[in-house]
Design a protein around this motif. Structure first.
Motif, mmCIF file in Angstrom:
data_model
loop_
_atom_site.group_PDB
_atom_site.id
_atom_site.type_symbol
_atom_site.label_atom_id
_atom_site.label_comp_id
_atom_site.label_asym_id
_atom_site.label_seq_id
_atom_site.Cartn_x
_atom_site.Cartn_y
_atom_site.Cartn_z
ATOM 1 N N MET A 78 -33.845 -38.767 25.508
ATOM 2 C CA MET A 78 -33.123 -39.051 24.264
ATOM 3 C C MET A 78 -31.638 -38.691 24.403
ATOM 4 N N ALA A 79 -31.052 -39.169 25.506
ATOM 5 C CA ALA A 79 -29.621 -38.976 25.792
ATOM 6 C C ALA A 79 -29.244 -37.501 25.917
ATOM 7 N N THR A 80 -30.193 -36.671 26.320
ATOM 8 C CA THR A 80 -29.957 -35.241 26.467
ATOM 9 C C THR A 80 -30.566 -34.767 27.776
ATOM 10 N N CYS A 93 -41.699 -20.830 22.452
ATOM 11 C CA CYS A 93 -40.504 -20.475 23.216
ATOM 12 C C CYS A 93 -39.238 -21.188 22.728
ATOM 13 N N PRO A 94 -39.170 -22.519 22.706
ATOM 14 C CA PRO A 94 -37.929 -23.175 22.265
ATOM 15 C C PRO A 94 -37.666 -23.037 20.769
ATOM 16 N N ILE A 95 -38.691 -22.702 20.012
ATOM 17 C CA ILE A 95 -38.513 -22.548 18.566
ATOM 18 C C ILE A 95 -37.851 -21.220 18.239
ATOM 19 N N ILE A 96 -38.269 -20.165 18.920
ATOM 20 C CA ILE A 96 -37.801 -18.821 18.591
ATOM 21 C C ILE A 96 -36.589 -18.403 19.416
ATOM 22 N N LYS A 143 -31.481 -28.968 19.415
ATOM 23 C CA LYS A 143 -32.626 -28.104 19.643
ATOM 24 C C LYS A 143 -33.930 -28.847 19.417
ATOM 25 N N THR A 144 -33.965 -29.754 18.459
ATOM 26 C CA THR A 144 -35.184 -30.517 18.186
ATOM 27 C C THR A 144 -35.625 -31.315 19.405
ATOM 28 N N LEU A 173 -39.174 -30.887 21.350
ATOM 29 C CA LEU A 173 -40.034 -32.051 21.569
ATOM 30 C C LEU A 173 -40.372 -32.206 23.044
ATOM 31 N N TRP A 174 -39.386 -32.000 23.928
ATOM 32 C CA TRP A 174 -39.640 -32.114 25.367
ATOM 33 C C TRP A 174 -40.614 -31.033 25.844
ATOM 34 N N GLN A 175 -40.472 -29.824 25.333
ATOM 35 C CA GLN A 175 -41.404 -28.744 25.678
ATOM 36 C C GLN A 175 -42.823 -29.115 25.273
ATOM 37 N N PHE A 176 -42.972 -29.691 24.090
ATOM 38 C CA PHE A 176 -44.292 -30.072 23.599
ATOM 39 C C PHE A 176 -44.865 -31.229 24.425
#
Length: 471
Positions: free
Chosen positions: A178-180, A367-370, A381-382, A386-389
């Motif tokens: 997603m361009a990131t 992890c990426p949430i906290i 951050k979203t 999403l990528w972690q999930f």
């Protein structure tokens, strides 16, 4: 394993525990400890991981009912040798090879002696992973099945998974989404070690199915008095192995801003373990009420391990308050999942589904949430969450496919169970046809406040009391 999202000027993704570039890379150049002299943390890692394999052996002897306890001992000794040989011969190259096949598979024409610290780290990972699988299969599988399962997991599957997640060129580590520029965060192996091994073991246990053991058939040494203490020693050794594995290497610290990462990681692990033990003990007292027995005490230690695993993905970037919060929530999940699993016919006497599988899923998502470091607090951050999930789902799907194929192959070849397990499984099938459904789901060891259960030493104490009464 640290997740790094680099700046637009330098989109080279950071490799876990080996030198690379990142926007905040202003750390030491390692002139005091040249690479040729190695790293003391490497020695501590492999030494305590090998000790943890003794811990796995002790908890298996103290928790898993078998007709012959020496089957467990031989299985573990043999498996350690297979894990090391298969990783050195095949797995190391697949993980840390000089070249990569589009980020999916590593390869190398020669053995690279400049990555020995990484090699020890990978070897430690397969020793931990194979030990966790053995807690599901030991004493039940045919020797051929245990041999090839360890060979395939340690020599092929886990190294390939580690290449995806830990290698600088791995596709999960270095991906445009997603361009990131995104990178999965898995510092200490929630995905590579704990999720993959516990899911593999659980699928193997489901293929083995239920079994029915008659207490009089058990070898007395399998439920001896001294195992109550030795099981707790085993858990301590496992905890030390996990702690040593989490220690940072020179290469890792060279790519980070100067900080006392050893103290940070140790403090986080102590906070998570203590919180896990406290929450699990509190729930035991409030819900089960029967706390002064073997399985309740062991469950408290398992709750501490669940806390450790819940922070493994980001133990290097959390503070101790975040670790305590994550471990507290995860311990609640662990407690209720452990009761749920132990009220089914699935054999998980060491409670690894609740303490490892559930905790690793929770820790990977949290992890990426906290976390507020590693660019997780950026305006995208979203996307990182999403990528972690997505990576979590992919690892689960691939692990299920791998495990299902391996155990189905052995089941079709009639090599899945050993001779004693064949008889135990046949008994269970006969009983299942003649008992109501509720009776079919009863376990030999039920961790429940209203159910009587066997504890190590019961047979010995009963014999002693009978002898005393006869006098």
């Amino acid at each position: 394993m640290e997740m790094v999202i680099t700046s637009p000027k330098n989109e080279t993704s950071n490799q876990q525990r080996s030198p690379s570039f990142r926007e905040d890379s202003v750390g030491p150049s390692n002139t005091d400890n040249p690479p040729g002299y190695g790293d003391i943390n490497t020695f501590l890692r492999i030494a305590f991981v090998l000790l943890s394999r003794m811990g796995f052996l002790l908890i298996q002897i103290g928790s898993i009912p078998v007709e012959n306890v020496y089957r467990i001992i031989f299985f573990n000794i043999f498996e350690v040798a297979i894990a090391i040989i298969s990783y050195i011969g095949i797995g190391y190259m697949l993980t840390f090879g000089d070249s990569t096949v589009k980020g999916f598979l590593g390869y190398s024409q020669t053995f690279n002696f400049t990555k020995m610290d990484d090699g020890i780290m990978g070897m430690s990972a397969v020793l931990l992973g194979s030990g966790q699988i053995s807690c599901f299969l030991v004493g039940r599988c045919h020797l051929v099945t245990s041999l090839f399962t360890s060979l395939l997991y340690c020599g092929f599957y886990q190294p390939v998974l580690a290449h995806w997640i830990w290698n600088e060129e791995g596709w999960m580590k270095n991906f445009d989404f997603m361009a990131t520029k995104v990178s999965v965060k898995d510092y200490a192996g929630d995905l590579v070690i704990h999720l993959s091994s516990s899911l593999t073991g659980a699928i193997g246990a489901s293929f083995l199915g239920r079994r029915l053991l008659r207490i009089k058939d058990l070898d007395e040494r399998s439920v001896a008095r001294e195992y109550a203490g030795l099981t707790q020693v085993g858990y301590v050794l496992i905890i030390l192995g996990y702690a040593a594995y989490n220690l940072p290497s020179q290469g890792y610290e060279a790519t980070k801003m100067p900080d006392n990462y050893i103290a940070l990681i140790i403090l986080n692990m102590v906070a998570a373990f203590s919180t896990g033990v406290f929450i699990t003990s509190l729930l035991n007292m409030c819900i089960c009420r029967r706390i002064y027995n073997y399985w309740s005490v062991i469950r408290c230690l398992q709750g501490g391990i669940a806390g450790l695993i819940s922070i493994a993905a980001g133990v290097d970037i959390y503070d101790f308050v975040e670790c305590s919060a994550i471990a507290a929530i995860c311990s609640i999940f662990f407690f209720f999942f452990s009761i749920l699993i132990h009220n089914t016919s699935l054999e998980d006497n060491c409670n690894f589904i609740a303490s490892h599988f559930v905790s690793s899923i929770f820790g990977t998502v949290a992890c990426p949430i906290i976390a507020k470091k590693e660019n997780f607090e950026s305006n995208k951050k979203t996307v990182h969450i999403l990528w972690q999930f997505i990576c979590l789902l992919i690892v689960m799907i691939v692990t299920i496919a791998f495990s299902w194929f391996v155990f189905l192959m052995f089941a079709c070849c009639k090599l899945l169970r050993n001779k004693e397990e064949v008889m135990n499984h046949r008994r269970a099938l006969i009983v299942a046809k003649n008992l109501p459904r509720k009776g079919c789901l009863q376990r030999l060891f039920m961790i429940d406040s209203k159910t009587d259960h066997i504890t190590p030493g019961d047979n010995d104490r009963r014999k002693y009391l009978q002898e005393e009464n006869n006098k």
